[in-house]
Enzyme design. Structure first.
Site, PDB file in Angstrom:
ATOM      1  N   SER A 161       5.975  -7.472   3.950  1.00 45.93           N
ATOM      2  CA  SER A 161       6.686  -7.805   5.180  1.00 45.93           C
ATOM      3  C   SER A 161       7.402  -9.147   5.069  1.00 45.93           C
ATOM      4  O   SER A 161       6.989 -10.030   4.309  1.00 45.93           O
ATOM      5  CB  SER A 161       5.714  -7.846   6.359  1.00 45.93           C
ATOM      6  N   GLU A 182      10.786  -8.754  -2.190  1.00 48.59           N
ATOM      7  CA  GLU A 182      11.330  -7.501  -1.664  1.00 48.59           C
ATOM      8  C   GLU A 182      10.642  -7.306  -0.321  1.00 48.59           C
ATOM      9  O   GLU A 182       9.478  -6.918  -0.250  1.00 48.59           O
ATOM     10  CB  GLU A 182      11.049  -6.353  -2.630  1.00 48.59           C
ATOM     11  N   LYS A 236      -2.418  -8.514  -7.423  1.00 48.95           N
ATOM     12  CA  LYS A 236      -3.239  -8.333  -6.219  1.00 48.95           C
ATOM     13  C   LYS A 236      -2.710  -7.117  -5.473  1.00 48.95           C
ATOM     14  O   LYS A 236      -1.696  -7.176  -4.788  1.00 48.95           O
ATOM     15  CB  LYS A 236      -3.192  -9.561  -5.315  1.00 48.95           C
ATOM     16  N   PRO A 237      -3.412  -5.979  -5.585  1.00 51.40           N
ATOM     17  CA  PRO A 237      -2.978  -4.788  -4.852  1.00 51.40           C
ATOM     18  C   PRO A 237      -3.368  -4.873  -3.384  1.00 51.40           C
ATOM     19  O   PRO A 237      -4.220  -5.682  -2.999  1.00 51.40           O
ATOM     20  CB  PRO A 237      -3.733  -3.655  -5.558  1.00 51.40           C
ATOM     21  N   ALA A 238      -2.766  -4.030  -2.569  1.00 56.52           N
ATOM     22  CA  ALA A 238      -3.118  -3.971  -1.150  1.00 56.52           C
ATOM     23  C   ALA A 238      -4.556  -3.477  -1.013  1.00 56.52           C
ATOM     24  O   ALA A 238      -4.992  -2.594  -1.766  1.00 56.52           O
ATOM     25  CB  ALA A 238      -2.171  -3.035  -0.414  1.00 56.52           C
ATOM     26  N   GLU A 260      10.866  -2.697  12.085  1.00 55.80           N
ATOM     27  CA  GLU A 260      10.643  -1.590  11.167  1.00 55.80           C
ATOM     28  C   GLU A 260       9.667  -0.611  11.801  1.00 55.80           C
ATOM     29  O   GLU A 260       8.567  -0.993  12.192  1.00 55.80           O
ATOM     30  CB  GLU A 260      10.062  -2.111   9.845  1.00 55.80           C
ATOM     31  N   TRP A 317       0.806  -1.218   0.000  1.00 52.63           N
ATOM     32  CA  TRP A 317       0.000   0.000   0.000  1.00 52.63           C
ATOM     33  C   TRP A 317       0.840   1.270   0.000  1.00 52.63           C
ATOM     34  O   TRP A 317       0.327   2.349  -0.309  1.00 52.63           O
ATOM     35  CB  TRP A 317      -0.933   0.030   1.216  1.00 52.63           C
ATOM     36  N   ASN A 318       2.115   1.193   0.342  1.00 53.93           N
ATOM     37  CA  ASN A 318       2.869   2.428   0.580  1.00 53.93           C
ATOM     38  C   ASN A 318       3.329   3.131  -0.694  1.00 53.93           C
ATOM     39  O   ASN A 318       3.708   4.295  -0.654  1.00 53.93           O
ATOM     40  CB  ASN A 318       4.060   2.172   1.508  1.00 53.93           C
ATOM     41  N   ARG A 338       6.832  -1.175 -11.116  1.00 54.25           N
ATOM     42  CA  ARG A 338       8.141  -1.824 -11.052  1.00 54.25           C
ATOM     43  C   ARG A 338       8.052  -3.317 -11.333  1.00 54.25           C
ATOM     44  O   ARG A 338       9.037  -3.950 -11.705  1.00 54.25           O
ATOM     45  CB  ARG A 338       8.757  -1.576  -9.664  1.00 54.25           C
ATOM     46  N   CYS A 360      10.155   0.753   2.969  1.00 54.74           N
ATOM     47  CA  CYS A 360      11.105  -0.296   3.349  1.00 54.74           C
ATOM     48  C   CYS A 360      12.525   0.221   3.366  1.00 54.74           C
ATOM     49  O   CYS A 360      13.387  -0.343   4.049  1.00 54.74           O
ATOM     50  CB  CYS A 360      10.978  -1.484   2.396  1.00 54.74           C
TER      51      CYS A 360
END
Length: 490
Positions: A236, A257, A181-183, A388, A157-158, A166, A291
């Site tokens: 995560s 990632e 599949k998006p957040a 984090e 989502w960020n 990307r 991240c």
């Protein structure tokens, strides 16, 4: 453009084979404005049936898309880049509304994401192979590179535009079809990007999008299906571990990632003004919800107080408010859960003996705002040094020797990025080599670049996105042994 117009123009269904339609069971999920906590709209809440339908469409389109000439694939991405640049303000507003970051940052994200489309549009025609004489001279070794096949791309989502771009960019360039599949917090930007790619000429079925609030239910059947050949995930580390275990069943190609715990090292010879400039970028980009955000500030004891004072002063100049306000520097965090987690990390640190130098107090009113915060004298072993933060909080510890700084920097399961400020060239190269990270920002607080390989080591991930190697994640090598008859010339 008015906010309601931007929202109303986005297709809000599951995108399968070029058609936006309701979810199979008719459910919807609410997209929230983090600046107010109020709903923006509802989108289709995809189901396992929708996920399988999306995979069916991707599988059906794979053969023809793989056979599409590289130049044509590249031209689709270049047209998409140009359309995105043309509509930058519209996409920036959409990002700000659903994710919260300031419009200035959202505009930067649109440019960054568009550059990935352009970069991989240029890479499409540079997919190469090799031809050489076999070792014993009786054969020729022909090596080609071919698309991996249908891919599942799971995005966070960020960065709701840059992260899909990307992944979609190299997949399109390589000749792969996709299920994205998006957040659930930020599906609108991805749905709008998919529509734009269709307008740019991407054939139906190549890109399918399944927004959903039930990620595990939707993705697990796809990962078990042998027709899926690639998984790319940004998120995560705990979720990444789970997905890797699920991907093992069908031996999927994977790109991961994952989480970070970036050290930001300031040596005693550093240019402190430059270091503070870099710290503001590395810490506060994306409201700290990145991240690659600087997570642990390791500052030489001789300059720690001066650095801290300068950072506190700069943090204090920032304004916090709705991202749509042009005067706003920092927007809200993504949701109440994330704000509570950041506040708990700060409170725990203060209880353990850390010194609160700025911020640290939850503001009253609507939205999920958290003030820019600086902590010094952070004790070793605090949660804030191990997890984090994903928020606008700088936690500062000191060191006295280079070896001590490197031990502290590398004392983590993560290894995505590290930042280093020093004016000594020997030290810069020596410490960069010894940092256990996939990327280093050397006298620089920003490392993201479409032309560079983005990724980490240890439990921060597998593979790279961007750069010359970014498209390799979506290609398989095929070796053809060509028999050559031996004998003299005739």
């Amino acid at each position: 453009m008015p906010e309601h117009d931007v929202i109303s123009r986005v297709p809000k269904g599951v995108l399968v084979n070029g058609r936006s339609r309701p979810a199979a069971r008719g459910g919807t999920l609410v997209v929230e404005d983090p600046a107010t906590g109020e709903p923006l709209c509802e989108v289709a809440d995809g189901t396992p049936e929708d996920g399988m339908a999306a995979l069916e469409a991707a599988v059906a389109a794979q053969e023809s898309w793989a056979a599409t000439p590289p130049r044509r694939r590249g031209e689709v991405l270049r047209r998409a880049h140009d359309l995105l640049v043309e509509r930058a303000e519209e996409f920036a507003l959409l990002i700000t509304l659903e994710m919260g970051k300031s419009l200035a940052e959202s505009r930067a994200e649109v440019e960054y994401g568009a550059n990935y489309l352009r970069w991989f549009g240029e890479e499409a025609v540079r997919i190469d192979g090799s031809w050489k004489v076999g070792e014993d001279g009786t054969a020729r070794v022909l090596v080609t590179r071919q698309p991996v096949g249908p891919c599942l791309l799971i995005t966070p989502w960020n960065a709701p535009l840059a992260m899909p771009a990307r992944k979609i960019g190299p997949a399109v360039a390589a000749g792969c079809t996709m299920v994205v599949k998006p957040a659930p917090q930020t599906p609108l930007t991805t749905l709008a990007l998919a529509e734009l790619l269709g307008e740019a000429g991407l054939p139906d079925g190549v890109l399918n999008v399944v927004p959903t609030s039930r990620a595990a239910e939707v993705t697990e059947p796809l990962l078990r299906d042998g027709r899926l050949r690639k998984l790319s995930f940004t998120g995560s580390t705990p979720v990444g571990r789970l997905l890797l275990a699920q991907a093992a069943g069908t031996v999927l190609r994977t790109s991961m990632e994952l989480g970070g715990n970036a050290p930001f090292i300031v040596c005693d010879d550093a240019d402190l003004d430059a270091a503070v400039d870099g710290a503001m970028i590395a810490k506060l980009r994306n409201i700290g919800e990145a991240c690659v955000a600087a997570n642990r500030f390791l500052v030489h004891a001789d300059v720690a107080e001066e650095f801290s004072e300068k950072l506190v002063a700069r943090m204090g100049e920032l304004t916090v408010g709705a991202g749509t306000d042009p005067a706003c520097d920092l927007g809200p965090l993504i949701d109440q859960r994330q704000r509570r987690r950041v506040a708990d990390l700060v409170d725990d640190t203060v209880v353990a003996g850390g010194r609160l130098r700025a911020g640290g107090v939850l503001p009253a009113g609507r939205g999920y705002f958290y003030p820019p915060t600086v902590l010094t004298d952070v004790p070793e072993g605090c949660r804030i040094t191990e997890e984090e933060i994903f928020g606008p909080v700088a936690a500062i510890r000191t060191f006295t020797t280079e070896a001590e700084a490197l031990r502290a920097a590398n004392d983590t399961e993560f290894g995505l990025v590290g930042y280093l400020y020093t004016r000594d060239l020997d030290r810069a190269l020596r410490m960069s080599e010894r940092l256990e990270t996939g990327m280093v920002g050397l006298n620089r607080g920003y490392v993201s670049d479409p032309s560079a390989p983005f990724g980490g080591v240890k439990q921060s991930g597998i593979g790279r996105e961007g750069g010359d190697s970014g498209i390799d994640e979506y290609l398989e090598q095929k070796y053809v042994a060509v028999n050559v008859a031996t004998g003299g010339a005739r």
